[in-house]
Design a protein around this motif. Sequence first.
Motif, PDB file in Angstrom:
ATOM      1  N   SER A  67       0.327  -4.054   2.843  1.00 60.11           N
ATOM      2  CA  SER A  67      -1.001  -3.844   3.103  1.00 60.11           C
ATOM      3  C   SER A  67      -1.758  -4.860   4.353  1.00 60.11           C
ATOM      4  O   SER A  67      -1.236  -5.746   4.709  1.00 60.11           O
ATOM      5  N   SER A  68      -2.763  -4.140   4.771  1.00 61.24           N
ATOM      6  CA  SER A  68      -3.586  -4.829   6.173  1.00 61.24           C
ATOM      7  C   SER A  68      -4.326  -5.983   5.547  1.00 61.24           C
ATOM      8  O   SER A  68      -4.726  -5.867   4.320  1.00 61.24           O
ATOM      9  N   SER A  69      -4.558  -6.880   6.493  1.00 61.68           N
ATOM     10  CA  SER A  69      -5.372  -7.946   5.943  1.00 61.68           C
ATOM     11  C   SER A  69      -6.854  -7.491   5.713  1.00 61.68           C
ATOM     12  O   SER A  69      -7.620  -7.838   4.834  1.00 61.68           O
ATOM     13  N   GLU A  70      -7.465  -6.397   6.127  1.00 58.31           N
ATOM     14  CA  GLU A  70      -8.582  -5.680   6.015  1.00 58.31           C
ATOM     15  C   GLU A  70      -8.768  -5.035   4.661  1.00 58.31           C
ATOM     16  O   GLU A  70      -9.765  -5.176   3.983  1.00 58.31           O
ATOM     17  N   ARG A  71      -7.584  -4.280   4.253  1.00 61.87           N
ATOM     18  CA  ARG A  71      -7.704  -3.572   2.817  1.00 61.87           C
ATOM     19  C   ARG A  71      -7.528  -4.897   2.005  1.00 61.87           C
ATOM     20  O   ARG A  71      -8.459  -4.688   0.725  1.00 61.87           O
ATOM     21  N   ILE A  72      -6.760  -5.806   1.986  1.00 60.68           N
ATOM     22  CA  ILE A  72      -6.774  -7.057   1.138  1.00 60.68           C
ATOM     23  C   ILE A  72      -7.952  -7.722   0.980  1.00 60.68           C
ATOM     24  O   ILE A  72      -8.338  -8.121  -0.231  1.00 60.68           O
ATOM     25  N   SER A  73      -8.855  -7.950   2.091  1.00 62.86           N
ATOM     26  CA  SER A  73      -9.864  -8.728   2.335  1.00 62.86           C
ATOM     27  C   SER A  73     -11.277  -8.063   1.437  1.00 62.86           C
ATOM     28  O   SER A  73     -11.854  -8.532   0.758  1.00 62.86           O
ATOM     29  N   LYS A  74     -11.043  -6.830   1.344  1.00 62.65           N
ATOM     30  CA  LYS A  74     -11.759  -5.898   0.631  1.00 62.65           C
ATOM     31  C   LYS A  74     -11.777  -6.286  -1.162  1.00 62.65           C
ATOM     32  O   LYS A  74     -12.687  -6.146  -1.882  1.00 62.65           O
ATOM     33  N   TYR A  75     -10.596  -6.401  -1.393  1.00 63.95           N
ATOM     34  CA  TYR A  75     -10.362  -6.574  -2.888  1.00 63.95           C
ATOM     35  C   TYR A  75     -10.518  -8.148  -3.137  1.00 63.95           C
ATOM     36  O   TYR A  75     -10.926  -8.362  -4.556  1.00 63.95           O
TER      37      TYR A  75
ATOM     38  N   THR B 248       1.261   4.931   0.701  1.00 62.28           N
ATOM     39  CA  THR B 248       0.698   6.186   1.587  1.00 62.28           C
ATOM     40  C   THR B 248       1.788   7.279   1.673  1.00 62.28           C
ATOM     41  O   THR B 248       2.741   7.048   2.255  1.00 62.28           O
TER      42      THR B 248
ATOM     43  N   GLU C 297       0.810  -1.166   0.182  1.00 66.42           N
ATOM     44  CA  GLU C 297       0.171   0.180   0.008  1.00 66.42           C
ATOM     45  C   GLU C 297       0.875   1.180   0.054  1.00 66.42           C
ATOM     46  O   GLU C 297       1.943   1.264   0.530  1.00 66.42           O
TER      47      GLU C 297
END
Length: 244
Positions: A133-141, A126, A124
């Motif tokens: 990347s955070s797991s949360e960001r990856i999970s969204k993709y 920034t 990511e």
Amino acid sequence: MKLAVISDIHGNIFALDAVLHDIEKHRVDCVVNLGDIFSGGLCPAETAQRLLPLNFPTIKGNHERQLLEMQPEKMGLSDSHAYQHLRPEHWDWLRKIPAELTLHDEILMVHGVPGNDSVYLLEEVTGTNVRASSSERISKYIEHQSASLILCGHTHIPRSLNLGSGCLIVNPGSVGLQAYDDDQPYYHKMESGSPHARYAILEKYGDKWSVAFQKVVYNWEEAAKVALANNRPDWVNALKTGRM
């Protein structure tokens, strides 16, 4: 099942030959290619000639898409070099390559993220910083994906992540270019930190995947000479050191 994963060759035939020779030692069932194959400052036509007869499962990267969609006068140096040197049979092959591919109903091949070849999945950006990347960001993709193994490229940085869902995500790193900079979405550098060609070996035991990242010595001094001869001095340090 045992497979070798290559990505981001960027016309570096010297690195590609060394990686293919190294793969032979591992007796894999399949080799897959995650795109960004030709564009750069090196040898696009020679790279195409090496790959076409091998018929590896292959997807487009953002540079293949740009080669097919952009007007030549609007291309950057890397795409323009490939555009000028690829031959008709190479273009025919390029047009047939899919943007994404699913193998054996469980292996998803993407260049960036599902549906977008220009977004980093495991990294990511920034500001001027690049972080995992955070797991949360990856999970969204990948929330709508059911694959047990997702293979991605684009960042040139070897990395893997096991999600709680049992899915393994792997970026094998780059075969042909170990550092670059980019101004999207903010200026940043991607650096593997050494000149070695990179790829990964994946093996499945039962219902679990394991990954072994590979570093291969090749003649990066010769590659740097070719880049310089092709008016790409910006590639020299990246090829010789893995740093910008």
